[in-house]
Design an enzyme around this catalytic site. Sequence first.
Site, PDB file in Angstrom:
ATOM      1  N   ASP A 221      38.519  49.162  54.575  1.00  0.00           N
ATOM      2  CA  ASP A 221      37.988  49.203  53.203  1.00  0.00           C
ATOM      3  C   ASP A 221      36.727  50.054  53.083  1.00  0.00           C
ATOM      4  O   ASP A 221      36.276  50.324  51.968  1.00  0.00           O
ATOM      5  CB  ASP A 221      37.634  47.788  52.722  1.00  0.00           C
ATOM      6  CG  ASP A 221      38.853  46.917  52.546  1.00  0.00           C
ATOM      7  OD1 ASP A 221      39.967  47.469  52.514  1.00  0.00           O
ATOM      8  OD2 ASP A 221      38.684  45.699  52.435  1.00  0.00           O
TER       9      ASP A 221
ATOM     10  N   LYS B 186      33.561  44.657  46.013  1.00  0.00           N
ATOM     11  CA  LYS B 186      34.690  45.178  45.228  1.00  0.00           C
ATOM     12  C   LYS B 186      35.693  44.061  44.996  1.00  0.00           C
ATOM     13  O   LYS B 186      35.677  43.019  45.666  1.00  0.00           O
ATOM     14  CB  LYS B 186      35.366  46.352  45.952  1.00  0.00           C
ATOM     15  CG  LYS B 186      35.868  46.043  47.364  1.00  0.00           C
ATOM     16  CD  LYS B 186      37.231  45.374  47.443  1.00  0.00           C
ATOM     17  CE  LYS B 186      37.658  45.078  48.878  1.00  0.00           C
ATOM     18  NZ  LYS B 186      38.864  44.199  48.959  1.00  0.00           N
TER      19      LYS B 186
ATOM     20  N   GLY C 208      37.475  38.627  50.994  1.00  0.00           N
ATOM     21  CA  GLY C 208      38.270  39.719  50.431  1.00  0.00           C
ATOM     22  C   GLY C 208      37.501  40.564  49.437  1.00  0.00           C
ATOM     23  O   GLY C 208      38.091  41.298  48.646  1.00  0.00           O
ATOM     24  N   LEU C 209      36.176  40.482  49.498  1.00  0.00           N
ATOM     25  CA  LEU C 209      35.325  41.239  48.571  1.00  0.00           C
ATOM     26  C   LEU C 209      34.745  42.500  49.203  1.00  0.00           C
ATOM     27  O   LEU C 209      34.048  43.270  48.532  1.00  0.00           O
ATOM     28  CB  LEU C 209      34.186  40.350  48.059  1.00  0.00           C
ATOM     29  CG  LEU C 209      34.619  39.125  47.244  1.00  0.00           C
ATOM     30  CD1 LEU C 209      33.417  38.221  46.961  1.00  0.00           C
ATOM     31  CD2 LEU C 209      35.282  39.538  45.940  1.00  0.00           C
TER      32      LEU C 209
END
Length: 270
Positions: free
Chosen positions: A135, A8, A97-98
Amino acid sequence: MILQANCKINLGLDILRRRADGFHELETVMFPVRGLYDEVEVTRTGAPGVTFRAEGLAVDCAPEDNICLKAFRLMQRRYGVDGVGIRLDKRVPFGAGLGGGSSDGTTVLLALNELFALGLSEAELIACAAELGSDTAFFIRNSPQLCKGRGEVMTPFPLDLSGMTLVIVKPDGGVSTREAYAGVRPRVPEVPLAERLRRPVAEWQGLVTNDFETHIFEAHPAIRAAKERLLAEGAVYASMSGSGSAVFGLFAGHEKGGRLKAVSPFVFEL
C-alpha cells in the site's frame, strides 16, 4: 521536519487471482483520509546511524522492526543518507486496513528526499515505496487512485466525495494480513470496479464490495456488527477498509456529524 502521515480507505476491493509469485492480484480504489493521521518528525542529527522514538498508540512490532526504520535503511542503502532522528506519534489504529504503517514509511521516504535534497522523481519514490510494502506507493501520490497488481500499479481516479461525512469505526482486535488472505476466494467480477464506482454513491451498496468481508465477518462478528450499525445510522454506503478490521460509512451531508460522534470519534467532513 514534522509531517502528517494520513491514512486511507478502500472503495471496493476485488481479489482477482493468485499470482505465480504467491501474491494476489487485486483491484481497488484507495482514497486518502487527511483528517486521521500519524505525526512523523524526521531531523538530521549529524551523528551516524538513526535514532527512533515512538509515542501514542503502541504498535504490534518491536521498535527496530518499525516501517519507519525500514524506510530509513532503504534510503541509506540506495542513496547514502545518514545521521537521522525519527519520532513517530501513532494515532491511526493499526491492524485496521487503514494503511497507517504504510503511510508512516512513505512519509519517512518523502522527508529524507527533502532533507537530503535528493531530488528523486515521483517514479523513483514510488519504486522505493513499493519495496516497503503493497500500500505504500499510494501515499506518494496521496490522491484517489485505482490500484492494481499488489496495489503498487496506480492510475488516478477522479472521485469527488465533497459534501459527505465519513465515519470510521475500529472494533476491538485486528485482522492480520495472513488471516485475511488465507480465507479469500479470488474471482473476476462481471463489471470492473472502476465502472461500478462511476455510479452514484447511493447505488454503491451491494455493488461496490470488498472480497475480504465474507470470511472476515464470519470470524469476527464485531466487524460485521460495526458495518451494520453504520447502515442503520443512515450511511448511504458502508464497507470494511482493506483487510480490516476498520469499517467506514459515507453519509450524505454534514448535518449528522455531531450525532455520529456517539458511533465513533473518527468523524470527518469531506
